[in-house]
Design a protein around this motif. Structure first.
Motif, PDB file in Angstrom:
ATOM      1  N   SER A 190      -1.736  -3.235  -7.004  1.00 47.95           N
ATOM      2  CA  SER A 190      -0.888  -2.421  -5.918  1.00 47.95           C
ATOM      3  C   SER A 190       0.529  -2.527  -6.356  1.00 47.95           C
ATOM      4  CB  SER A 190      -1.328  -2.965  -4.590  1.00 47.95           C
ATOM      5  OG  SER A 190      -1.076  -4.341  -4.442  1.00 47.95           O
ATOM      6  N   TYR A 249      -4.607   3.742   6.626  1.00 47.37           N
ATOM      7  CA  TYR A 249      -3.374   4.567   5.914  1.00 47.37           C
ATOM      8  C   TYR A 249      -2.802   3.491   4.621  1.00 47.37           C
ATOM      9  CZ  TYR A 249       1.059   7.029   4.985  1.00 47.37           C
ATOM     10  OH  TYR A 249       2.058   7.717   4.467  1.00 47.37           O
ATOM     11  N   MET A 250      -3.113   2.164   4.922  1.00 50.92           N
ATOM     12  CA  MET A 250      -2.992   0.947   3.822  1.00 50.92           C
ATOM     13  C   MET A 250      -3.634   0.967   2.641  1.00 50.92           C
ATOM     14  SD  MET A 250       0.079  -0.307   4.662  1.00 50.92           S
ATOM     15  CE  MET A 250       0.059  -1.973   3.847  1.00 50.92           C
ATOM     16  N   MET A 251      -5.003   1.536   3.191  1.00 52.12           N
ATOM     17  CA  MET A 251      -6.174   1.207   2.011  1.00 52.12           C
ATOM     18  C   MET A 251      -6.122   2.293   0.818  1.00 52.12           C
ATOM     19  SD  MET A 251      -8.996   0.522   4.726  1.00 52.12           S
ATOM     20  CE  MET A 251     -10.488   0.654   3.817  1.00 52.12           C
ATOM     21  N   GLU A 252      -6.085   1.323  -0.426  1.00 55.02           N
ATOM     22  CA  GLU A 252      -6.011   2.400  -1.608  1.00 55.02           C
ATOM     23  C   GLU A 252      -7.096   3.123  -1.763  1.00 55.02           C
ATOM     24  OE1 GLU A 252      -6.606   2.609  -6.077  1.00 55.02           O
ATOM     25  OE2 GLU A 252      -7.531   0.826  -4.905  1.00 55.02           O
ATOM     26  N   ARG A 262       5.086   1.099  -0.451  1.00 56.54           N
ATOM     27  CA  ARG A 262       5.696   1.959  -1.629  1.00 56.54           C
ATOM     28  C   ARG A 262       6.505   3.044  -1.265  1.00 56.54           C
ATOM     29  NH1 ARG A 262       0.290   2.672  -3.462  1.00 56.54           N
ATOM     30  NH2 ARG A 262      -0.379   4.998  -3.074  1.00 56.54           N
ATOM     31  N   GLY A 294      -6.909   7.678  -4.805  1.00 58.15           N
ATOM     32  CA  GLY A 294      -7.440   6.262  -4.911  1.00 58.15           C
ATOM     33  C   GLY A 294      -8.887   6.238  -5.108  1.00 58.15           C
ATOM     34  N   GLY A 303       0.903  -1.215  -0.023  1.00 60.15           N
ATOM     35  CA  GLY A 303       0.120   0.023   0.043  1.00 60.15           C
ATOM     36  C   GLY A 303       0.967   1.232  -0.020  1.00 60.15           C
ATOM     37  N   ARG A 304       0.126   2.417   0.266  1.00 64.13           N
ATOM     38  CA  ARG A 304       0.843   3.585   0.035  1.00 64.13           C
ATOM     39  C   ARG A 304       2.127   3.700   1.010  1.00 64.13           C
ATOM     40  NH1 ARG A 304      -0.957   8.850  -1.554  1.00 64.13           N
ATOM     41  NH2 ARG A 304       0.276  10.448  -0.559  1.00 64.13           N
ATOM     42  N   GLU A 346      -6.549   6.553  -0.148  1.00 59.52           N
ATOM     43  CA  GLU A 346      -5.715   7.505  -0.803  1.00 59.52           C
ATOM     44  C   GLU A 346      -6.105   8.741  -1.295  1.00 59.52           C
ATOM     45  OE1 GLU A 346      -2.434   6.217  -2.621  1.00 59.52           O
ATOM     46  OE2 GLU A 346      -2.616   4.238  -2.227  1.00 59.52           O
ATOM     47  N   LYS A 356      -4.640   0.722   9.341  1.00 57.59           N
ATOM     48  CA  LYS A 356      -5.551   0.040   7.974  1.00 57.59           C
ATOM     49  C   LYS A 356      -5.828   0.963   7.106  1.00 57.59           C
ATOM     50  CE  LYS A 356      -9.161  -2.768   7.640  1.00 57.59           C
ATOM     51  NZ  LYS A 356     -10.485  -3.145   8.310  1.00 57.59           N
TER      52      LYS A 356
END
Length: 1956
Positions: free
Chosen positions: A78, A994-997, A38, A1003, A34-35, A1000, A992
């Motif tokens: 992703s 912060y990880m979700m596309e 990366r 996103g 996720g963001r 974003e 969680k």
């Protein structure tokens, strides 16, 4: 990695690369990248290649490209996103090393952009391309470049907004600004595309598009040269590295002319053409202004300053006057608001320096304001719309400048007065406002301008009725009336500049006009009435003192204008003109009532006035309703015809809104129930019912059925179906955008635009001083009525009872739900918003207990809740916010059952309602409920709430998760500590998210990605982190896991590119610093913040200033180490660049506060640098005067006259702040008590380097004060005088380091005089004069120059001011212009208090007596009369005598009263002090003055008069009041006032002032009660003076009653006045000696003060007691001695109060020996006292410690004192004496620290006994054995070479005692005495020791003195000594004598050597 050494990296680099790539491809056990993952991978790779080998970089990029190009099977989404991101980052950092990859990267990214991949991947592809272009653009072939540009342009029209934003980045890089290959077609095509995309863009995308468009347009301004040899175009300023090789153009080119592609005006035309296109929508046009803003920002302030005229004329000619933009009123205001944002907020506030602001005013004045009226043929007057904008900008600039320099004054004063007569209403109103700003900022012009406007108005009004008058005379009259109203409103802010007779004149004129109006035609009368009421309304701002005398007259006028409506009003037959006249009259009248209520409440708005006004208002409302009912019958054509300007319906709306506002102000206590209910009916029908709509119902119905109505916020008729303009959601725009972007964006959703011309009354509201610097902007009349009705509803509803409330609420809800509204969708929407707002406001108002019960009643609450539940799920965010607040507030008043049912309903909604808006609304409601109900009451629901919100946060729809996150933050804040159990799950959730596309920024699916731009989820995530940090508090230090989780999140967010996220992350860091500062890397933070300070992104700037403030407050010293002077300089520079950034001042001030004491010099340097620049107004003025003839003195002192560089100017506010800093430096260092800063000689002795000290900078400080005193800005001059005063006060006593006998400031007398002189120049204001007078007095009184002859100009200024004050007329000091009456009185007060300061100082500085002496007579009478004036102003006297200082016109003295009171309040204590001192000196002048005589009468005034002096009661009253109102815990100043009052009383109660006034019981008792109270409450420092005043009072009473105290009976004596005086003294003594009985009063007096008080109180007690007969006197003596015994008994305090107060005891015991003492009373007292002392000592036996020692010592001393002062006639019992001597002997021998005291006592007694007192002789006999024993013991331990000081002193004391005793004996007994004394003394001798011991020396000397006194006895005794003893004696004596005469017997020493 950053820290690793290269060698270590090389070994593991390949593994690292492989695993990082693996994380991106994410095979099975790995999570999806996720963001955060990366981003971290990319930064790891960057760090790796920075440090390690770069040869594998190529392969890494290839690996990522492979992930992207794989098709079978395609990689996970992703992973592709992550790979694309990493390519972008790597190319961005190292692209120039792998140029060969560029083509492939470009190809892949374009391919991906064109694919149908998710939005985020397509956007990332373009971002990666942009990053690659930054470094590897050279590798792009022409074909590829064309390709990129083609696709980039296509992408600008893409459906996905994130893709558009990325395309903007790419295109900006494809057209670098300096490449010079720009063609006009490129610019136009891209601009066209940008503008096309604006329609569908959100705020973020608009910002990107604006940036691109601005970039393209700005690049047209770069000059380029056409080179003949080469057709390619080269930029004159190459900005890209590639062009380095041929940057120097060939020589023949230089002849060519360099010019930009487009001239500035052509460039701006590109935008205005698009703006004026008929088909461009509102959103597009708002977007174009975003481009304007970005363009001007990009071109920078230098461009804007030099092209200001061009920019303004572009807006005026191309946009304002274009017919497309002036079609409707809404269009006009819409354009005006947008241009306002650019010209005012952007250009005026942020870009123009002060110099440019002055130039701008001159430019606007010359181009627009002075062009009207057009006088010359061929000239055309400027368009009124342009004039309005120019005037608004001028008033804004004036407020910014704050102090207009003379060129600006000349540019404005005439045109502003002329423009008041302009035919356009808007121009007249704007002119009036500009005139108000002008006179506010340059008050010296106010009196003249006022007079000229009044004259013009009078002329207009008189010529209204003449037939020959010009056609626009009525407009002129109104214009001048508005101007006058605006100017009168300035008076309360600038009261010292205006003479009050002008306001009286205006009032009389207005009343005359009103009386005449009835005789004239309707048309004329309308104007007259409006003029008159406008004037009266503005006079109301002068406040109660002005209005009070006129109120009865006003009430009559108001009643006549608002009669009860009669039946005939409703009957038909009135023409439209008549109706309009009647409405107009009422509207103007109610306007005046409104101003009266606003500015004179509650002083004049009594119950009676309230009753009368509310009945008039009801009449007015009834009339308006009558008009509405009969409107249908009127001729419709006439109604429409009248509509130019404010039509008849507008009048009615304005009248209605005024009536509602008046009711809101007057309150409802006096309003009957029936009126209240009719008011409620009236307001509901206006804001909620279908009938409240005034537009055409037919058109509305058509719009509804055809679906033309989209949203209420989009309507553009300025009425919007009767929508309110109130704002309920006042939480500031919190997506952290720049305020200018926000202001432009708001215009998209603004159905109603406000403007000053909607309501002229706002001209005279007193609110110029607010910081917003904006003209008030009322809503249009129709909207204003709706707003007023909603506010009135919200105030009335909470006051009703339950049944009434239920009825009203039902009625409102039925109105909104009325089926009639279905035909009119627009009105339905407006009514819904209005009603929701009204409910919210009513719930906000209903805070009292009664209101809470009514609104929380189940009937009311259920009704409201049902309505709100439906509004909550509406699609309109405004409604959702309002209703959620209402539900929250309702829940807080309605009880628990309601609360639980609400929550249940909300949970059901969330479960069942799939509509995202509905779910968002429910989330908001949860947040609001917790926020308003509070953490405790909502505690049981917390678990449910958190679960629901957490599930909503996971929702991919931006609307839902954004609002759910913000609700969660509110819940956490409300729950506080109760939230602790949920912290870890919350942190997990945030990770969680912060990880979700889907969450974003770019996103989610297409439509989600497009919505999310305006709903930034990450910002609210940061808010939640912040809330969690606050919940954890200091516990965050305990749990490492939680702390690292929180910090990881914060660090990730603070590195995001988006400003808003950074700002929120900075706030988290700030909270984190509070709880766990050690975990934060502060140096890195400081560096980061400094970077933000320099950035152009304002939100970041402001956030980092706040964070810096916190860091500085925490520890400025460490900040100095990190940031040093540079940081402070940067902060000062920020102040200068953009004064609108708040917070900088706090940072600097806090820093200075903490560090200045360590290095004042460095701070002074900083301030000096700023002061040495000139301010723009200075330059402008200097240029105007062309000062070529500076005199030498000025030349030598003028700083910064160097004209180096253009940045040599600095804003005057910055200079003012620098001066305030200097003032702080002086006060902080002066108070710090560090002597080295003030005294060079001391510093040198301490070895402190002189250079950094404050004292070394005195010349600089004086120089700066001089510079400031000659400035053109009043504030700077005042602050300069403050600094000068500081210097004089702090350094007055400091000696000159080189000439000790002189003072340091003596050498600076000339520059100090020079700095004071400009204060008396012609352009000086009263404040400056007053300040200068007090500074002069401080200098004269400081003692720097003690010789009257050498004080020169400074003293002359003071004496001339005093001479002026003698007269009763106006003062004119120095060259200053004649002053207004108020200013004269104020300066007279200043002068008198300055002289009073000198009189007070003359007590310490004797030379001042000479200074004051010549003027004593004048001063005495002026001082007394000013105290009298103060008293009369204070008691609000109805008539001031004509003799008052400055004969004020009696009816307006009331006006001056509130202006002058503060000056009097400050000055009277000083003047009173001076009067008291003069009285103490028995100055005959003051006595004459107190008697009201001008000169001293020759007859000797008798000290025994019967009547008090004329002014006795005034002075007595002031002193009495000050004492009666002082509070026990008052500050220093109040205590000083009390002391001064007591000193005055001390003299006032003397017979020569008070006569026999105190024989009058009431007055005497009042004073006594006051004294009793003071003896209970006042601190010791004040009571010292209190007891002196009591003694003085007693003396006065005594001399009044000549009868002797003995004659009266005992009872009588104890209730006599004198006995009361004694009682108070006794009480004070008991309190100070034994402390308060209950221990309630803690007196923080110092021991010295207590001692002083005890001595003073005993003195006073004795003095008062002496007025009684002998028998009473003994009783009182007994009382006093008993009180003193308390001191001797004391075991509580360790402080010794007895030693210093023994003097008082001695006074008490003194009694002439020959007085008869028949009952032996005196003897008994003394005996008792002695016994008490001895008992006290015995009580201490067996106890130890400092307390015991103190008590024993005190009592011994007291006993000895008693014995020594007793007259011989008093008998003392033998046991007492024996015991006393026994104790002394015992203490002598004990070898404790008391032995010295005992020796003292013994010595005292023995020496006293030599006078022959038999008792004392007895003592001597008893003491001798003890003395001898003590000496012997001392001798036994005399071996040590250095005996303690105590032993030495004790032995010395005993020796003195023995000598005295010996000398008092007769010759025949002396041998016996020596026989006792000598053997002991010889014990001390030790002639063998070298050097001899101190005791040895002391004893030898003692022996020698005895021998000298009686040689025969000495010889005799020596003979009888034992041989060895005699040997020792002889040796010692010889040694001693030998030492004196040069070694007479050389043989002796050898013997002693041998024996040695």
């Amino acid at each position: 990695m950053r820290a690793r050494i290269q060698e270590q990296l090389k070994t593991c680099q390949t593994d690292l690369e492989a695993s990082l790539i693996k994380i991106v491809t994410a095979p099975e056990p790995f999570p999806l990248p996720g963001r955060p993952i990366r981003r971290l991978v990319a930064s790891c790779l960057r760090a790796l290649y920075m440090r390690g080998e770069t040869k594998s970089l190529f392969d890494t990029i290839q690996a990522f490209l492979k992930i992207l190009s794989e098709t079978k099977p395609p990689a996970k989404e992703s992973s592709r996103i992550a790979a694309m991101y990493c390519i972008g980052e790597l190319m961005g950092a190292f692209g120039s090393q792998v140029m060969s990859q560029m083509a492939e990267v470009a190809a892949v990214s374009i391919k991906l952009y064109r694919s149908s991949s998710p939005v985020i991947l397509r956007a990332y592809a373009l971002y990666a391309l942009a990053k690659a272009l930054t470094t590897a653009k050279r590798a792009v072939t022409d074909a590829l470049a064309r390709d990129i540009i083609k696709h980039g342009k296509n992408a600008l029209g893409d459906k996905a907004l994130p893709v558009q934003r990325a395309a903007c980045e790419v295109l900006i890089l494809m057209y670098p600004s300096g490449d010079g290959t720009r063609s006009i077609t490129d610019v136009e095509s891209i601009l066209g595309l940008c503008i096309k995309s604006l329609e569908g863009a959100d705020q973020l995308t608009r910002k990107s598009l604006a940036k691109l468009a601005a970039h393209m347009l700005a690049s047209t301004q770069i000059e380029r040269v056409v080179v003949a040899a080469d057709t390619g175009k080269k930029s004159k300023k190459p900005q890209n590295q590639e062009e380095d090789e041929d940057a120097t153009a060939p020589p023949h080119v230089t002849a060519e002319e360099a010019k930009p592609i487009l001239t500035p005006s052509e460039m701006l035309l590109q935008l205005s053409m698009q703006f004026n296109k008929p088909q461009s929508s509102r959103r597009t046009r708002v977007g174009i202004f975003d481009i304007y803003s970005a363009l001007l920002t990009q071109l920078g302030s230098n461009f804007v300053e030099s092209n200001y005229a061009l920019i303004v004329s572009h807006f005026m000619n191309e946009i304002v006057t274009n017919p497309r933009n002036s079609g409707s009123r809404y269009e006009v205001l819409f354009v005006r608001s947008l241009i306002d944002v650019i010209l005012r907020d952007l250009v005026g506030v942020r870009m123009l320096g002060e110099q440019a602001q002055i130039a701008a005013i001159q430019e606007l004045s010359n181009t627009y304001l002075k062009r009207w009226p057009a006088l010359m043929p061929g000239q055309s007057a400027p368009n009124p719309l342009c004039l309005v904008i120019a005037l608004r900008e001028v008033s804004g600039l004036l407020q910014q400048l704050g102090n207009a320099p003379s060129p600006v004054q000349d540019a404005l004063s005439d045109p502003l007065i002329n423009l008041l007569a302009h035919p356009s209403h808007s121009v007249r109103i704007s002119t009036a406002w500009a005139l108000r700003c002008f006179c506010y900022s340059t008050p010296l012009r106010l009196p003249k301008v006022l007079l000229s406007v009044v004259e013009k108005l009078q002329r207009d009004v008189s010529s209204l009725t003449t037939p020959a008058a010009p056609s626009d005379i009525h407009l002129r009259a109104l214009g001048h009336a508005y101007g006058l109203a605006a100017l009168l409103a300035v008076i309360p802010d600038r009261p010292l500049y205006v003479s009050y007779d002008i306001s009286a004149k205006v009032f009389d004129m207005a009343v005359q006009i009103l009386k005449r109006a009835g005789e004239h035609d309707v048309k004329v009368a309308r104007i007259e009435i409006e003029v008159a009421w406008t004037c009266i309304a503005s006079l109301m701002t002068l406040g109660p003192n002005f209005v009070r005398p006129h109120l009865p007259q006003l009430l009559v006028l108001w009643r006549n204008a608002l009669p009860k409506p009669t039946t005939k009003d409703g009957s038909a037959g009135r023409s439209v003109a008549e109706w309009e006249f009647l409405l107009h009259v009422r509207e103007s009248t109610v306007g005046a009532i409104h101003c009266f209520l606003k500015h004179n409440s509650p002083t004049l708005v009594t119950a009676d006035v309230t009753r009368r006004i509310s009945s008039m208002l009801s009449n007015g409302l009834a009339f308006a309703n009558t008009y509405i009912t009969s409107r249908a019958a009127l001729n419709q054509e006439d109604l429409v015809a009248e509509s130019k300007g404010l039509g008849i319906d507008g009048r009615e709306a304005l009248l209605r809104s005024r009536i509602f506002q008046c009711f809101s102000l007057v309150g409802f206590s006096g309003v009957t129930e029936s009126v209240q209910s009719s008011l409620l009916q009236s307001v509901i029908s206006l804001f909620a019912s279908p009938d409240g709509y005034t537009g055409s119902s037919v058109q509305a119905a058509i719009a509804s059925s055809s679906g033309a109505f989209t949203s209420i916020w989009q309507s553009v008729d300025g009425y919007a179906y009767g929508l309110t303009n109130l704002q309920v959601d006042d939480s500031s725009e919190w997506t952290n955008r720049d305020s200018i972007e926000g202001a432009i964006d708001d215009m998209c959703q603004k159905p109603i635009i406000t403007a000053l011309e909607h309501d002229p009354l706002y001209l005279c509201q007193t609110n110029t001083a607010d910081g917003s610097r904006r003209a008030p902007e009322p809503s249009p009349a129709a909207t204003a009525a709706v707003d007023a009705s909603i506010q009135l509803f919200s105030q009335l509803l909470p006051l009703q009872d339950v049944t009434q409330t239920t009825r009203v609420v039902t009625q409102v809800l039925n109105s909104v739900g009325s089926p009639k509204l279905d035909k009119n969708t627009g009105r339905k929407a407006a009514a819904l918003v209005n009603t929701t707002f009204a409910i919210v406001l009513a719930l906000r108002q209903g805070t009292s207990a009664g209101a809470r019960q009514v609104l929380g009643n189940s009937q009311v609450a259920t009704l409201l809740a049902t309505f709100l539940k439906d509004v909550l799920v509406d699609g309109d965010p405004v409604l959702r916010k309002a209703s959620s607040e209402a539900i929250g507030r309702l829940a807080s008043v309605a009880g628990t059952n309601f609360l639980t049912s609400q929550v249940k309903t909300l949970v059901d909604q969330v479960v069942n309602n799939r509509d995202p808006h509905g779910r968002a609304g429910c989330a908001l409601a949860f947040g609001a409920i917790h926020a308003y109900v509070g953490g405790l009451a909502a505690g049981p629901l917390l678990k449910t709430t958190v679960h629901v919100l957490m599930s909503l946060i996971n929702d991919p729809h931006p609307v839902v998760h954004f609002w759910a996150l913000s609700a969660l933050a509110r819940v956490i804040d409300a729950a506080s500590l109760a939230y602790a159990p949920f912290v870890s799950s919350t942190l997990g959730l945030l990770f969680k998210v912060y990880m979700m596309e889907s969450h974003e920024p770019d996103g989610g699916s297409l439509n989600h990605a497009n919505i999310s731009g305006d709903l930034p989820a990450y910002q609210v995530v940061c808010r939640n982190i912040d809330a969690v940090i606050t919940v954890l508090g200091p516990d965050i230090q305990e749990s490492t896991r939680t702390r690292t989780l929180v910090l990881d999140l914060v660090h990730q967010f603070i590195d995001e590119e988006d400003d808003g996220i950074c700002v929120e992350a900075i706030k988290c860091i700030q909270h984190f610093l509070m709880f766990a500062p050690d975990q934060v890397n502060i140096p890195e933070l400081v560096t980061r913040f400094r970077g933000y300070l320099a950035s152009s992104r304002r939100p970041l700037k402001l956030a980092s200033i706040n964070a810096l403030y916190q860091l500085v407050q925490r520890d400025a010293l460490s900040m100095s180490k990190l940031g040093g002077d540079r940081l402070v300089e940067e902060l000062f520079a920020m102040l200068d660049d953009d004064s609108s950034v708040d917070g900088v001042r706090n940072v600097i001030a806090s820093w200075l506060q903490q560090t200045v004491i360590y290095n004042p010099s460095a701070w002074i340097d900083l301030c000096q640098r700023i002061m040495s620049r000139t301010t723009a107004s200075q330059q402008a003025a200097d240029a105007a005067v062309k000062r070529s003839d500076l005199d030498d003195e000025g030349q030598s002192l003028s700083v910064g006259s160097t004209s180096g560089g253009s940045r040599q100017t600095s804003r005057w506010r910055t200079q003012l702040f620098a001066l305030q800093c200097l003032h702080n430096i002086c006060t902080i260092v002066g108070r710090s008590g560090r002597r080295e800063h003030l005294d060079i000689a001391f510093a040198r002795r301490q070895g402190i380097p002189v250079t950094g000290l404050l004292v070394s900078r005195v010349p600089d400080l004086i120089k700066i004060a001089f510079t400031a005193s000659a400035a053109h800005v009043t504030e700077i001059r005042l602050e300069g005088l403050a600094v000068l005063t500081d210097v004089i006060e702090i350094f007055a006593k400091v000696p000159d380091p080189d000439y000790e006998e002189n003072l340091l400031l003596e050498q600076h007398q000339a520059p100090i005089t020079a700095a004071l002189t400009p204060a008396f120049s012609s352009d000086s204001t009263p404040e400056i004069l007053a300040s200068a007078i007090s500074t002069c007095a401080i200098f004269v009184g400081s003692g720097v120059v003690k010789d009257v002859g050498r004080m020169g100009r400074i003293l002359k200024l003071l004496t001339s001011a005093l001479e002026q004050s003698k007269g009763s007329g106006m003062l004119s000091l120095g060259d200053a212009a004649e002053l207004s009456p108020n200013a004269s009185v104020m300066l007279r007060i200043a002068t008198l208090s300055a002289w009073a300061e000198l009189e007070v100082a003359s007590v310490e500085q004797a030379y001042l007596v000479e200074v004051v002496k010549p003027y004593r007579a004048t001063l005495a009478s002026l001082w007394v009369s000013s105290l009298r004036d103060y008293a009369s102003i204070k008691v609000d006297a109805e008539s001031l005598d004509e003799t008052a200082a400055g004969a004020l016109d009696s009816s307006y003295s009331s006006l001056g009263r509130e202006v002058l009171l503060p000056y009097y309040v400050k000055a009277w204590p000083i003047i009173m002090h001076a009067v008291a001192i003069a009285m103490q000196k028995d100055d005959p002048n003051i006595l004459a003055a107190m008697d009201g005589q001008e000169t001293i009468s020759n007859a000797k005034p008798s000290d025994h008069r019967d009547e008090p002096t004329v002014f006795f009661f005034i002075i007595f009253g002031l002193a009495y009041e000050a004492l009666a109102t002082s509070t026990p815990d008052a500050d220093q100043d109040a205590q000083r006032t009390s002391i001064i009052s007591l000193q005055a009383l001390k003299c006032l109660v003397r017979r020569k002032y008070c006569g026999k006034i105190f024989n009058d019981p009431p007055i005497f008792e009042e004073l006594l009660n006051l004294f009793y109270r003071m003896s209970l409450t006042e601190p010791s420092g004040v009571q010292i003076h209190l007891v002196e005043a009591i003694a003085s009072l007693a003396q006065s009473i005594k001399s009044g009653n000549v009868t002797n105290g003995e004659t009266s009976s005992t009872e009588n004596a104890l209730s006599s006045p004198l006995a009361h005086c004694l009682r108070i003294c006794a009480y004070i003594l008991r309190r100070v000696i034994s402390g308060p009985q209950g221990g309630a009063v803690h007196d923080g007096a110092s021991p010295a003060e207590k001692v002083k008080l005890i001595v003073a109180a005993f003195e006073a007690f004795s003095a008062v007691a002496a007025y009684f007969g002998p028998s009473k006197r003994e009783d009182f003596r007994a009382i006093a001695i008993t009180l003193y015994c308390g001191l001797l008994k004391d075991e509580v305090t360790e402080i010794d109060l007895v030693g210093p107060t023994l003097q008082a005891l001695k006074t008490l015991l003194d009694r002439p020996a020959n007085l008869p003492d028949p009952d032996n009373r005196y003897g008994r007292i003394v005996h008792g006292l002695l016994s008490a002392c001895l008992l006290n000592v015995d009580a201490m036996s067996g106890r130890e410690g400092p307390m015991c020692n103190k008590k024993i010592k005190s009592n011994l001393l007291a006993a000895v004192l008693i014995l020594t002062v007793l007259p011989t006639t008093v008998a003392v019992g033998r046991p007492v004496i024996e015991h006393c001597c026994f104790i002394i002997s015992q203490k002598l021998v004990e070898r404790s620290e008391l032995s010295l005291t005992a020796a003292h006592c013994a010595k005292t007694l023995i020496i006293a006994s030599t006078t022959g007192n038999p008792i004392l002789k007895q003592c001597t006999r008893l003491l001798l054995p003890g003395l001898v024993e003590c000496l012997a013991k001392a001798a036994a331990s005399s071996d040590d070479a250095t005996p303690s000081d105590q032993v030495l002193a004790t032995v010395g004391e005993i020796n003195k005692a023995l000598s005295a005793l010996f000398l008092s004996l007769s010759e025949d007994i002396r041998p016996r005495a020596l026989g006792v004394i000598m053997p002991v003394l010889i014990l001390f001798l030790d002639p063998v020791r070298q050097p001899p011991t101190p005791l040895h020396i002391q004893s030898v000397n003692q022996l020698l003195s005895l021998a000298a006194a009686s040689p025969t006895a000495f010889k005799d005794v020596t003979g009888r000594l034992e041989p060895s003893v005699r040997e020792t004696l002889e040796t010692s004596v010889r040694q001693a004598l030998g030492g004196k005469t040069a070694t007479a017997e050389p043989a002796k020493p050898q013997i002693s050597l041998r024996s040695f």
